[in-house]
Write a protein that holds these residues in place. Structure first.
Motif, PDB file in Angstrom:
ATOM      1  N   ALA A   1      -3.138  42.505 -24.436  1.00 63.93           N
ATOM      2  CA  ALA A   1      -2.277  42.143 -25.563  1.00 63.93           C
ATOM      3  C   ALA A   1      -1.053  41.364 -25.089  1.00 63.93           C
ATOM      4  CB  ALA A   1      -1.847  43.398 -26.317  1.00 63.93           C
ATOM      5  N   GLU A   2      -0.498  41.781 -23.969  1.00 64.30           N
ATOM      6  CA  GLU A   2       0.656  41.064 -23.422  1.00 64.30           C
ATOM      7  C   GLU A   2       0.262  39.640 -23.032  1.00 64.30           C
ATOM      8  OE1 GLU A   2       1.851  43.648 -20.274  1.00 64.30           O
ATOM      9  OE2 GLU A   2       3.198  44.822 -21.557  1.00 64.30           O
ATOM     10  N   ASN A   3      -0.933  39.492 -22.475  1.00 68.72           N
ATOM     11  CA  ASN A   3      -1.415  38.159 -22.113  1.00 68.72           C
ATOM     12  C   ASN A   3      -1.655  37.313 -23.360  1.00 68.72           C
ATOM     13  OD1 ASN A   3      -2.636  36.110 -20.279  1.00 68.72           O
ATOM     14  ND2 ASN A   3      -4.494  36.636 -21.407  1.00 68.72           N
ATOM     15  N   PHE A   4      -2.193  37.950 -24.405  1.00 66.60           N
ATOM     16  CA  PHE A   4      -2.426  37.226 -25.652  1.00 66.60           C
ATOM     17  C   PHE A   4      -1.119  36.681 -26.211  1.00 66.60           C
ATOM     18  CE2 PHE A   4      -2.477  37.465 -30.360  1.00 66.60           C
ATOM     19  CZ  PHE A   4      -3.386  36.454 -30.610  1.00 66.60           C
ATOM     20  N   LEU A   5      -0.116  37.550 -26.311  1.00 68.98           N
ATOM     21  CA  LEU A   5       1.161  37.133 -26.891  1.00 68.98           C
ATOM     22  C   LEU A   5       1.939  36.200 -25.965  1.00 68.98           C
ATOM     23  CD1 LEU A   5       2.343  40.527 -28.422  1.00 68.98           C
ATOM     24  CD2 LEU A   5       1.513  38.532 -29.667  1.00 68.98           C
ATOM     25  N   GLY A   6       1.853  36.469 -24.666  1.00 66.36           N
ATOM     26  CA  GLY A   6       2.670  35.699 -23.736  1.00 66.36           C
ATOM     27  C   GLY A   6       2.046  34.416 -23.240  1.00 66.36           C
ATOM     28  N   GLY A   7       0.714  34.304 -23.324  1.00 68.26           N
ATOM     29  CA  GLY A   7       0.052  33.121 -22.796  1.00 68.26           C
ATOM     30  C   GLY A   7      -0.790  32.387 -23.815  1.00 68.26           C
ATOM     31  N   CYS A   8      -1.770  33.083 -24.371  1.00 64.71           N
ATOM     32  CA  CYS A   8      -2.725  32.420 -25.264  1.00 64.71           C
ATOM     33  C   CYS A   8      -2.071  31.906 -26.539  1.00 64.71           C
ATOM     34  CB  CYS A   8      -3.858  33.379 -25.614  1.00 64.71           C
ATOM     35  SG  CYS A   8      -4.824  33.893 -24.178  1.00 64.71           S
ATOM     36  N   VAL A   9      -1.150  32.675 -27.099  1.00 64.30           N
ATOM     37  CA  VAL A   9      -0.508  32.266 -28.351  1.00 64.30           C
ATOM     38  C   VAL A   9       0.253  30.961 -28.181  1.00 64.30           C
ATOM     39  CG1 VAL A   9       1.384  32.842 -29.928  1.00 64.30           C
ATOM     40  CG2 VAL A   9      -0.393  34.530 -29.439  1.00 64.30           C
ATOM     41  N   ALA A  10       0.927  30.811 -27.060  1.00 65.23           N
ATOM     42  CA  ALA A  10       1.728  29.602 -26.842  1.00 65.23           C
ATOM     43  C   ALA A  10       0.859  28.348 -26.807  1.00 65.23           C
ATOM     44  CB  ALA A  10       2.520  29.734 -25.545  1.00 65.23           C
ATOM     45  N   GLY A  11      -0.296  28.438 -26.159  1.00 63.33           N
ATOM     46  CA  GLY A  11      -1.235  27.321 -26.146  1.00 63.33           C
ATOM     47  C   GLY A  11      -0.688  26.035 -25.572  1.00 63.33           C
ATOM     48  N   ALA A  12       0.152  26.143 -24.538  1.00 60.06           N
ATOM     49  CA  ALA A  12       0.807  24.949 -23.988  1.00 60.06           C
ATOM     50  C   ALA A  12      -0.193  23.887 -23.548  1.00 60.06           C
ATOM     51  CB  ALA A  12       1.700  25.356 -22.817  1.00 60.06           C
ATOM     52  N   TYR A  13      -1.311  24.306 -22.983  1.00 61.27           N
ATOM     53  CA  TYR A  13      -2.314  23.349 -22.491  1.00 61.27           C
ATOM     54  C   TYR A  13      -2.868  22.496 -23.628  1.00 61.27           C
ATOM     55  CZ  TYR A  13      -6.771  21.618 -20.686  1.00 61.27           C
ATOM     56  OH  TYR A  13      -7.829  20.815 -20.335  1.00 61.27           O
ATOM     57  N   TYR A  14      -3.031  23.098 -24.799  1.00 64.73           N
ATOM     58  CA  TYR A  14      -3.642  22.392 -25.923  1.00 64.73           C
ATOM     59  C   TYR A  14      -2.637  21.580 -26.732  1.00 64.73           C
ATOM     60  CZ  TYR A  14      -7.039  25.924 -24.667  1.00 64.73           C
ATOM     61  OH  TYR A  14      -7.893  26.721 -23.960  1.00 64.73           O
ATOM     62  N   LEU A  15      -1.371  21.948 -26.651  1.00 66.41           N
ATOM     63  CA  LEU A  15      -0.361  21.318 -27.503  1.00 66.41           C
ATOM     64  C   LEU A  15       0.479  20.271 -26.785  1.00 66.41           C
ATOM     65  CD1 LEU A  15       0.982  24.509 -29.338  1.00 66.41           C
ATOM     66  CD2 LEU A  15      -0.734  22.884 -30.152  1.00 66.41           C
ATOM     67  N   GLY A  16       0.453  20.277 -25.468  1.00 69.83           N
ATOM     68  CA  GLY A  16       1.393  19.476 -24.694  1.00 69.83           C
ATOM     69  C   GLY A  16       1.436  18.001 -25.020  1.00 69.83           C
ATOM     70  N   SER A  17       0.290  17.390 -25.369  1.00 69.91           N
ATOM     71  CA  SER A  17       0.243  15.947 -25.602  1.00 69.91           C
ATOM     72  C   SER A  17       0.298  15.574 -27.080  1.00 69.91           C
ATOM     73  CB  SER A  17      -1.039  15.358 -24.988  1.00 69.91           C
ATOM     74  OG  SER A  17      -1.072  15.580 -23.592  1.00 69.91           O
ATOM     75  N   LEU A  18       0.458  16.571 -27.949  1.00 75.99           N
ATOM     76  CA  LEU A  18       0.474  16.302 -29.386  1.00 75.99           C
ATOM     77  C   LEU A  18       1.893  16.071 -29.892  1.00 75.99           C
ATOM     78  CD1 LEU A  18      -2.043  19.017 -30.656  1.00 75.99           C
ATOM     79  CD2 LEU A  18      -2.517  16.617 -30.128  1.00 75.99           C
ATOM     80  N   SER A  19       1.999  15.383 -31.007  1.00 78.24           N
ATOM     81  CA  SER A  19       3.295  15.181 -31.642  1.00 78.24           C
ATOM     82  C   SER A  19       3.792  16.502 -32.217  1.00 78.24           C
ATOM     83  CB  SER A  19       3.174  14.155 -32.771  1.00 78.24           C
ATOM     84  OG  SER A  19       2.412  14.697 -33.844  1.00 78.24           O
ATOM     85  N   PRO A  20       5.091  16.637 -32.469  1.00 85.53           N
ATOM     86  CA  PRO A  20       5.611  17.879 -33.055  1.00 85.53           C
ATOM     87  C   PRO A  20       4.918  18.255 -34.364  1.00 85.53           C
ATOM     88  CG  PRO A  20       7.416  16.576 -32.196  1.00 85.53           C
ATOM     89  CD  PRO A  20       6.188  15.714 -32.085  1.00 85.53           C
ATOM     90  N   ASP A  21       4.647  17.259 -35.208  1.00 84.45           N
ATOM     91  CA  ASP A  21       3.969  17.554 -36.474  1.00 84.45           C
ATOM     92  C   ASP A  21       2.559  18.085 -36.237  1.00 84.45           C
ATOM     93  OD1 ASP A  21       6.151  16.820 -37.944  1.00 84.45           O
ATOM     94  OD2 ASP A  21       5.376  14.837 -38.497  1.00 84.45           O
ATOM     95  N   ASP A  22       1.848  17.471 -35.294  1.00 76.91           N
ATOM     96  CA  ASP A  22       0.494  17.936 -34.997  1.00 76.91           C
ATOM     97  C   ASP A  22       0.517  19.318 -34.341  1.00 76.91           C
ATOM     98  OD1 ASP A  22      -0.778  15.788 -36.104  1.00 76.91           O
ATOM     99  OD2 ASP A  22      -1.116  14.723 -34.212  1.00 76.91           O
ATOM    100  N   GLN A  23       1.509  19.565 -33.510  1.00 78.18           N
ATOM    101  CA  GLN A  23       1.638  20.894 -32.908  1.00 78.18           C
ATOM    102  C   GLN A  23       1.823  21.956 -33.986  1.00 78.18           C
ATOM    103  OE1 GLN A  23       4.556  21.251 -29.787  1.00 78.18           O
ATOM    104  NE2 GLN A  23       3.913  19.352 -28.784  1.00 78.18           N
ATOM    105  N   ALA A  24       2.671  21.660 -34.959  1.00 73.82           N
ATOM    106  CA  ALA A  24       2.905  22.611 -36.049  1.00 73.82           C
ATOM    107  C   ALA A  24       1.624  22.837 -36.849  1.00 73.82           C
ATOM    108  CB  ALA A  24       4.015  22.101 -36.959  1.00 73.82           C
ATOM    109  N   TRP A  25       0.864  21.760 -37.072  1.00 70.25           N
ATOM    110  CA  TRP A  25      -0.394  21.877 -37.819  1.00 70.25           C
ATOM    111  C   TRP A  25      -1.393  22.747 -37.057  1.00 70.25           C
ATOM    112  CZ3 TRP A  25      -5.476  20.676 -36.765  1.00 70.25           C
ATOM    113  CH2 TRP A  25      -6.357  20.703 -37.852  1.00 70.25           C
TER     114      TRP A  25
END
Length: 270
Positions: A205-229
């Motif tokens: 659960a700690e890994n889910f909240l602290g790592g998977c939820v953030a999703g930095a790998y998947y969001l890093g190259s997207l625009s802020p609007d796309d990240q929010a979507w």
């Protein structure tokens, strides 16, 4: 996004506090099925024993029979047809493990397109193994928000402590615990294994909240609007997946062995 370590730990503490209440004893009929499955570990021909589990007429038994038939030494057309009938009928009733079983066995033959459909259905219904298998099959160049959402959703399903584990490892763990405590009844064995899995679930659960939820790998190259979507889309899909898990356990009590009910409401804030 979740930035507060204190908030994460407080949430986990709350989950574990009411967790003991969330886990309940299996109904007698489900316990008897599990006992029959565990007895298969002690016989000379486990496959024959697993095939006989379908005599109960339940999806639990049909999935084990279908899988045992498909893993036989010689699988002719008639055997395959019988196995597929077992798995498809269990899937038609909404028994989640049947989805991934169909995906596995169809993927070994000419049914790869159908296999992919079953695997997605399994992931949408909280099957961690299905999510793991799918995650490497989605093309992702970092700029497509839909593929980012798909990949991030699969990572959430795989990481989430309430997602369904595969039945094989769970049954094996129950069998080991049962042999270690020959005088205990099944309810005691299940409670012991559940307590162990719940303790392991805290780190997950700690890994889910602290790592998977953030999703930095998947969001890093997207625009802020796309990240929010993507965040909004993934969270909405996970909300539905957790509802699907709860409904499956309500309908098929034996599936409680494969999940941690204590975490079935664990989500980041909107």
């Amino acid at each position: 996004m979740i930035d507060s370590v204190v908030w994460k730990r407080a949430l986990l503490a709350c989950v574990l506090t009411w967790g003991a209440v969330a886990h309940s004893a299996l109904p007698e009929a489900a316990q008897q099925e599990v006992l029959r499955r565990l007895d298969c570990y002690a016989v000379a021909n486990p496959s024959t024993c697993e095939i006989a589990l379908a005599d109960s007429g339940t999806p639990f038994g049909r999935v084990f029979r279908g899988s045992a038939l498909m893993m036989g030494v010689e699988v002719d057309a008639a055997t395959r047809a019988r196995a597929m009938e077992d798995l498809r009928s269990a899937a038609a009733e909404g028994y989640t493990p049947a989805y991934e079983s169909l995906a596995v066995f169809l993927g070994r033959g000419a049914g790869r397109s159908e296999s992919l459909q079953w695997r997605w259905l399994a992931a949408d219904n909280g099957d961690a193994a299905a999510a793991k298998q799918l995650s490497g099959r989605i093309g992702f160049d970092g700029t497509d928000r839909q593929s980012a959402a798909d990949r991030m959703f699969l990572s959430w399903v795989y990481c989430h402590p309430a997602s369904f584990d595969s039945d094989g490892p769970v049954m094996s763990e129950l069998n080991t615990a049962r042999k270690a405590a020959p005088g205990a009844d099944l309810a005691q064995v299940i409670a012991q294994v559940h307590a162990k899995r719940l303790n392991e679930g805290k780190a997950k659960a700690e890994n889910f909240l602290g790592g998977c939820v953030a999703g930095a790998y998947y969001l890093g190259s997207l625009s802020p609007d796309d990240q929010a979507w993507v965040r909004k889309t993934v969270r909405a899909r996970m909300v539905q997946t957790l509802k699907n898990i709860k409904e499956a356990v309500r309908k098929f009590p034996d599936l409680e062995l494969l999940t941690l009910p204590e975490y079935q409401d664990l989500l980041p804030p909107p």
